[in-house]
Design a protein around this motif. Structure first.
Motif, PDB file in Angstrom:
ATOM      1  N   SER A  68       0.821  -1.206   0.000  1.00 28.68           N
ATOM      2  CA  SER A  68       0.000   0.000   0.000  1.00 28.68           C
ATOM      3  C   SER A  68       0.859   1.261   0.000  1.00 28.68           C
ATOM      4  CB  SER A  68      -0.918   0.017   1.237  1.00 28.68           C
ATOM      5  OG  SER A  68      -1.869  -1.016   1.169  1.00 28.68           O
ATOM      6  N   HIS A  69       2.185   1.078  -0.045  1.00 26.08           N
ATOM      7  CA  HIS A  69       3.075   2.231  -0.096  1.00 26.08           C
ATOM      8  C   HIS A  69       3.819   2.227  -1.424  1.00 26.08           C
ATOM      9  CE1 HIS A  69       5.592  -1.068   1.326  1.00 26.08           C
ATOM     10  NE2 HIS A  69       6.658  -0.381   0.992  1.00 26.08           N
ATOM     11  N   THR A  70       4.416   3.365  -1.755  1.00 30.27           N
ATOM     12  CA  THR A  70       5.072   3.502  -3.058  1.00 30.27           C
ATOM     13  C   THR A  70       6.563   3.786  -2.940  1.00 30.27           C
ATOM     14  OG1 THR A  70       4.453   5.855  -3.098  1.00 30.27           O
ATOM     15  CG2 THR A  70       2.965   4.304  -4.190  1.00 30.27           C
ATOM     16  N   SER A  71       7.051   4.110  -1.750  1.00 29.62           N
ATOM     17  CA  SER A  71       8.464   4.428  -1.564  1.00 29.62           C
ATOM     18  C   SER A  71       9.130   3.406  -0.655  1.00 29.62           C
ATOM     19  CB  SER A  71       8.623   5.831  -0.950  1.00 29.62           C
ATOM     20  OG  SER A  71       8.019   6.804  -1.764  1.00 29.62           O
ATOM     21  N   PRO A  72      10.363   2.997  -0.946  1.00 30.60           N
ATOM     22  CA  PRO A  72      11.096   2.105  -0.045  1.00 30.60           C
ATOM     23  C   PRO A  72      11.224   2.740   1.339  1.00 30.60           C
ATOM     24  CG  PRO A  72      12.210   2.285  -2.170  1.00 30.60           C
ATOM     25  CD  PRO A  72      11.139   3.330  -2.169  1.00 30.60           C
ATOM     26  N   THR A  73      10.889   1.987   2.368  1.00 30.96           N
ATOM     27  CA  THR A  73      10.839   2.537   3.729  1.00 30.96           C
ATOM     28  C   THR A  73      11.437   1.536   4.712  1.00 30.96           C
ATOM     29  OG1 THR A  73       8.776   3.686   3.136  1.00 30.96           O
ATOM     30  CG2 THR A  73       9.296   3.519   5.485  1.00 30.96           C
ATOM     31  N   PRO A  74      12.261   2.012   5.671  1.00 26.15           N
ATOM     32  CA  PRO A  74      12.785   1.105   6.704  1.00 26.15           C
ATOM     33  C   PRO A  74      11.648   0.452   7.476  1.00 26.15           C
ATOM     34  CG  PRO A  74      13.872   3.244   6.793  1.00 26.15           C
ATOM     35  CD  PRO A  74      12.720   3.399   5.847  1.00 26.15           C
ATOM     36  N   ARG A  75      11.878  -0.745   7.984  1.00 25.61           N
ATOM     37  CA  ARG A  75      10.844  -1.444   8.737  1.00 25.61           C
ATOM     38  C   ARG A  75      11.414  -1.948  10.063  1.00 25.61           C
ATOM     39  NH1 ARG A  75      12.231  -5.445   4.803  1.00 25.61           N
ATOM     40  NH2 ARG A  75      12.975  -7.402   5.774  1.00 25.61           N
ATOM     41  N   GLY A  76      10.518  -2.386  10.935  1.00 28.62           N
ATOM     42  CA  GLY A  76      10.944  -2.939  12.223  1.00 28.62           C
ATOM     43  C   GLY A  76      10.878  -1.969  13.371  1.00 28.62           C
ATOM     44  N   GLY A  77      10.287  -0.803  13.151  1.00 27.86           N
ATOM     45  CA  GLY A  77      10.231   0.207  14.207  1.00 27.86           C
ATOM     46  C   GLY A  77       9.365  -0.172  15.382  1.00 27.86           C
ATOM     47  N   GLY A  78       8.463  -1.135  15.187  1.00 26.01           N
ATOM     48  CA  GLY A  78       7.586  -1.555  16.282  1.00 26.01           C
ATOM     49  C   GLY A  78       8.337  -2.159  17.447  1.00 26.01           C
TER      50      GLY A  78
END
Length: 338
Positions: A39-49
């Protein structure tokens, strides 16, 4: 005064931890790259939770040391929450077969229910239901569904964070107004943990929550609803109402996909909130709409249950009817048109 300062420290800790996790993810190239089901269009870091998990879980023994909460509650939340977060973290960084994830979900849920005492007697349309062992079994499935639906609903910027904050702050407010002061500390601590993360996750998100955070939130919110039910059966209905946006969207989507014969464990973009975000072309209007629905529709109905003795099941039905209509209106569970 001490509690207020502590809650502020929880918020700051979560915010700083999220910044550190974002820097680490960028350095190690732990990036969520968009694909056909994103649902997103830009590469984004993950794991912030993970910041939510650490800041909240570290707060629990400190709160117990100062007698804000009891140790059985700490063991229920700490161990089950840690287990779900670790499973989600490992799945974020590789892949764990669905059957093993599900086994872990059931084990963590059973552990937590052991410490909480299982499912208390509930009141349904004025009739007290003591379900005994059947109730405990249902409670396990309830927790497993809560943690999975929260994972399903964490698909656009800020939505999972906003839902958790609205539910926790709403519950804390109602606890205070109704005289359940001893229950306030846990949801308030969770709200501050999530708020620190939301600073970085608010649309447009600079880091994603990941399965470690979303599954963790799902089981902790479910456990808080059961903890509250032991204090008063009507508080269980309060939590189901406050979490109505996520429960309805996820459940309607799942049922419609099952009826169509889809493989429900496969990733998809057919939740109502995902259709809505594509319709409006942005995540922000949908995330803000969730907050508005919680504040102006669900919170007043939940208040009616706890403050004015409105029947909980009746209030739940009234709360969910327009949510179901909204989910269907935004094509929850339908095939995406290409």
């Amino acid at each position: 005064m001490i509690f207020s300062l502590f809650i502020f420290v929880v918020f700051v800790s979560s915010c700083v931890l999220t910044y550190g996790l974002r820097s680490y993810a960028l350095f190690k190239n732990i990036i969520d790259v968009p694909n056909a089901r994103s649902s997103h269009t830009s590469p984004t870091p993950r794991g912030g939770g993970v910041a939510i998990v650490i800041s909240f879980l570290l707060a629990l023994p400190i709160l117990a040391f100062y007698n804000f909460i009891i140790w059985p509650t700490v063991w229920a939340l700490l161990v089950s929450g840690s287990a779900i977060a670790v499973l989600g973290f490992l799945d974020d960084h590789g892949h764990i077969a669905a059957r093993w994830r599900l086994l872990g979900h059931f084990a963590a849920s059973m552990w937590a229910l052991f410490w909480l005492g299982g499912l208390p007697a509930l009141t349904l349309f004025g009739v007290e239901l003591e379900l005994a062992w059947l109730g405990h079994i249902l409670a396990v499935f309830y927790l497993v569904w809560m943690l999975n639906l929260y994972n399903f609903m964490d698909g656009i910027d800020g939505i999972a964070s906003v839902e958790a904050i609205c539910a926790c702050l709403g519950a804390s407010l109602l606890y205070w107004l109704a005289g359940f002061d001893s229950l306030i500390v846990v949801p308030l601590a969770l709200a501050m943990s999530v708020a620190g993360f939301l600073y970085w996750n608010f649309p447009p998100a600079r880091i994603f929550m990941g399965d470690a955070g979303s599954g963790f939130l799902g089981i902790i919110l479910g456990l808080m609803s059961l903890q509250a039910a032991w204090a008063s059966p009507k508080l269980f209905w309060v939590w189901l109402i406050l979490l109505g946006v996520f429960i309805v969207d996820a459940t309607v989507t799942l049922l419609r996909r099952m009826l169509r014969g889809d493989k429900v464990y496969e990733a998809h973009r057919s939740h109502a909130y995902q259709f809505a975000s594509r319709h409006y072309g942005r995540h922000l209007p949908v995330t803000l709409a969730v907050a508005v629905i919680n504040l102006f529709w669900l919170l007043p109905l939940a208040a009616g249950v706890v403050l004015w003795n409105v029947d909980g099941a009746l209030a739940l039905i009234v709360a969910y009817i327009p949510l179901v209509m909204l989910a269907v209106g935004f094509h929850a569970g339908e095939l995406e048109k290409v």
